[in-house]
Scaffold this active site. Sequence first.
Site, mmCIF file in Angstrom:
data_model
loop_
_atom_site.group_PDB
_atom_site.id
_atom_site.type_symbol
_atom_site.label_atom_id
_atom_site.label_comp_id
_atom_site.label_asym_id
_atom_site.label_seq_id
_atom_site.Cartn_x
_atom_site.Cartn_y
_atom_site.Cartn_z
ATOM 1 N N GLY A 1 0.845 -1.179 0.000
ATOM 2 C CA GLY A 1 0.000 0.000 0.000
ATOM 3 C C GLY A 1 0.880 1.228 0.000
ATOM 4 N N GLN B 1 3.572 10.021 0.514
ATOM 5 C CA GLN B 1 4.834 9.272 0.466
ATOM 6 C C GLN B 1 5.638 9.524 -0.811
ATOM 7 O OE1 GLN B 1 2.933 5.404 1.867
ATOM 8 N NE2 GLN B 1 4.962 5.302 2.799
ATOM 9 N N LEU C 1 7.170 2.025 4.283
ATOM 10 C CA LEU C 1 8.119 2.312 3.196
ATOM 11 C C LEU C 1 8.886 3.606 3.469
ATOM 12 C CD1 LEU C 1 5.920 1.526 0.043
ATOM 13 C CD2 LEU C 1 7.529 0.019 1.229
ATOM 14 N N GLU D 1 -2.406 3.394 5.765
ATOM 15 C CA GLU D 1 -2.399 4.383 4.671
ATOM 16 C C GLU D 1 -3.276 5.591 4.999
ATOM 17 O OE1 GLU D 1 -0.018 3.913 2.905
ATOM 18 O OE2 GLU D 1 0.221 1.747 3.072
ATOM 19 N N HIS E 1 -1.411 7.965 7.032
ATOM 20 C CA HIS E 1 -0.487 8.802 6.248
ATOM 21 C C HIS E 1 -1.184 10.079 5.752
ATOM 22 C CE1 HIS E 1 3.369 6.859 5.949
ATOM 23 N NE2 HIS E 1 2.855 5.706 5.567
HETATM 24 ZN ZN ZN Z 1 3.746 3.872 5.664
#
Ligand code: ZN
Length: 165
Positions: free
Chosen positions: A45, A50, A89, A131, A134
Amino acid sequence: MGTEIRTYGDSVLRRKAARVTKIDSETKRIAEKMVEAMLRANGVGIAAPQIGVSKRIIVLDLNDEFHVLVNPEIVETSEESVTIAEGCLSIPGVDAAVDRKLRVHLRGVTLDEKTVDIEGEGLLARAIQHEIDHLNGVLFIDYLSPAERRSLLNEYNHKQQEKTE
Ligand code: ZN
């Protein structure tokens, strides 16, 4: 905007992302970049911040099918939660146990402007909550105690240093 994944310390990761008011070619271009970045990093995801775009767009990998969701919202969650190790990530190389709801019901809009509902359980439910966080400038390390967070960030910084040496 590139496909470079922004990492911890980048202020875009702490900003509350803006709602998408119109789904246009730009939105599609952002989604393509997100999928590209996610694939390269082997993620399940990704959220637009990001890749440096402060907009409410996420991509989820559901059994190797990519779902782009614009303005996604969790409309319902189970009371039951589960604590499992999770990574990000944007903070590569480290993980920590985080408590998440076991099931969530997500609603969002696709690139062809259809409203879709996704019922997520287990890992998918976890990815959805991660997500959505985020989009609100929240990172998984925010759920840790100050001591846990410090030690995780120390480990992360060490790994980053080793990489550049
Ligand atoms: Zn993340």
